[in-house]
Design a protein around this motif. Sequence first.
Motif, short mmCIF file in Angstrom:
data_model
loop_
_atom_site.label_atom_id
_atom_site.label_comp_id
_atom_site.label_asym_id
_atom_site.label_seq_id
_atom_site.Cartn_x
_atom_site.Cartn_y
_atom_site.Cartn_z
N VAL A 84 0.94 -1.11 -0.08
CA VAL A 84 0.00 0.04 0.09
C VAL A 84 1.09 1.07 0.04
CG1 VAL A 84 -1.94 1.27 1.22
CG2 VAL A 84 -1.88 -1.12 1.33
N GLY A 85 0.67 2.14 -1.24
CA GLY A 85 1.36 3.04 -1.16
C GLY A 85 2.94 3.09 -1.32
N GLY A 86 3.34 2.02 -1.87
CA GLY A 86 4.80 1.84 -1.95
C GLY A 86 5.26 0.80 -0.54
N THR A 87 4.57 0.84 0.27
CA THR A 87 5.12 0.10 1.61
C THR A 87 4.69 -1.36 1.74
OG1 THR A 87 5.46 2.25 2.58
CG2 THR A 87 5.33 0.48 3.90
N ARG A 88 5.38 -2.03 2.12
CA ARG A 88 4.61 -3.70 2.21
C ARG A 88 4.09 -3.82 3.54
NH1 ARG A 88 6.13 -8.23 4.93
NH2 ARG A 88 7.75 -7.50 5.70
N HIS A 278 7.20 -9.17 -5.13
CA HIS A 278 8.57 -9.04 -5.16
C HIS A 278 9.07 -7.61 -5.64
CE1 HIS A 278 9.01 -13.49 -4.99
NE2 HIS A 278 7.82 -13.54 -5.94
N LYS A 279 8.19 -6.71 -5.48
CA LYS A 279 8.64 -5.18 -5.24
C LYS A 279 9.33 -4.91 -6.73
CE LYS A 279 10.72 -5.34 -1.28
NZ LYS A 279 11.24 -4.80 -0.34
N ARG A 280 9.13 -5.29 -7.87
CA ARG A 280 9.56 -4.76 -9.25
C ARG A 280 8.60 -4.45 -10.01
NH1 ARG A 280 14.10 -9.16 -11.29
NH2 ARG A 280 15.27 -9.25 -9.61
#
Length: 595
Positions: A84-88, A278-280
């Motif tokens: 959410v909003g770039g935060t895991r 996996h944040k890509r």
Amino acid sequence: MSNQTVNTNTKRWALLAASLGLAYVLVRHRQSIWGVLGRSPFQLQHKRIEVISSVNESQRILNELKSHCESFKVIGFDCEWITVGGTRRPVALLQLSSHKGLCALFRLCCMKQIPKDLRELLEDDAVLKVGVAPQDDAMKLSHDYGVGVASTFDLRYMAVMAGHQAEGLGKLSQTHLNTVLDKNWRLACSNWEAPQLDSAQLNYAANDALAAVAIFQKLSKDLEPRTFWDWRAPKFEQLRPKIEPFLDVDFTKGFVSGLGKTLSTDTPSHPLTGKSKHKRNKKHQQSQQQQPQQQQVRNLGTQSKAFYDNCVLEAPDGELLCTIDRRKASWYLNQNLGTQVSEQPFTVRLNFEPAGRAVGDVGRYYQTPKENQCVVCGRRDAYIRKNVVPREYRKHFPVVMKSHTSHDILLLCPSCHQLSNISDNKIRNKLAMTCEAPFGHGEGVSKYHDDQQLRNVKLAGKALLMQSDRMPSQKVTQLQKTILDYYTDVTEITPELLQKAAKLDCRVANEDYCQHGKKVVQVYRDKLGGLVELERLWREHFLHTMQPKFLPKLWNVNHNANRLEVRASEGRIDNEDLVVAGLESVISVKNIARS
């Protein structure tokens, strides 16, 4: 004899010949036949999914999972979460599956705490938790819920060990189970914290964990090949020692060399927001595809010609000193330090008295001819030199312990070399913790790091140079203030100042920087028994993990300690070097010998 009897015997012989021929074909081509038979799709529909949303619901399912682990100590392991909003966010769903088709989906986002029995199962090091990159999921569980996950095992290690390509879970499933897993990014990036998970989400989550166990079972058969008529599954007790060195070891930190394996993780990414487990994001994936994965794949020179020439070096009186390579033998001749006395084997006799002679088993080791073959499996057509004590440590040793290191340079075929290098990371990680010497991605690994203030000034300068005419005036004012706050002796923004800011070097020295190998050597030298103990650690690790069957005769884990003791008895080593090596007891013997 009647014609009827003759015909009957002829038919019998023909039937016997046909049976023998069929048996021969089956035995001769058993691998191909098994390959065709093994291509039947893995039946993921024969599964049972249990969703657990509270601690009270977990007991029955956990008891069943544990009972399944009594007969086969392997469970599929995976996690899901949202960003959410770039935060895991904390892990929302934990998937555990058994070889009997049971998949338990624990909705951790609905629980206030992890159930005690679930924690015990995760922390049980006798039960393997298999998947692709399971260490990453284990770290997230540890960070989010304070639970340790023991004995994680990346299936890509097993693929490499069995002679296959290291691939992501989706491709491993397609290759070895003939089953296509749904890897749609919409499912991977769906809301795993929703009040109710739909059937598509449940199947997506369960199939990953179930496929992981099935892939393990399939690869275990490839790793332990059996005769055509042996239908028994490989015993887990026989497999465990082979995979033990790779437990809890991150595959992406392994040195995948020589075989040109490419790593794949089948990581879906949201094409617009980049909200992936996996944040890509898409742009990052494209840039990664354009650049070679130098960290993941490293090619090493493979030799097919003989490494050991086994030329002979003799003392002036003809006593055998050691075996050497042809280049070294020719050097003695070119320098007029010796004369050739034989062609087969090529023998050089020194014309001066050497500093020392061959003494004891240490001397006999250097006298013994070496075989040009992999010391693990015996392969002779291709091999790579393996430093049993890695150079990152050896280079910080004193000179007396860096010379004559051929004992710790062994020949391995590309496959064994790859597995050995991967297994080395477990010892590196252990040394990193023991010696407080960061290895991999720790805080003190990088010699330099970006200063955030300098980075902000640099980005502000670039933005104003390239896009100031397209920015809102409020944003321009904000960026100008960032630059002026840094350049306190300047009162106005000029093109020259923007150019200066845009070229600003953001790197600053990392005060916590620590060179891993150097720090480990220092700690062993000063606190942990000396450098011979560090050498012994690496040699015992090599013996335990690789179980070499073709080691040179007289190869010994205590070789260097014995060699230094010989040198000390001959007065050819300083006391300081003996202390560094951890052989203080030899000093008193040395002093007695002198007196």
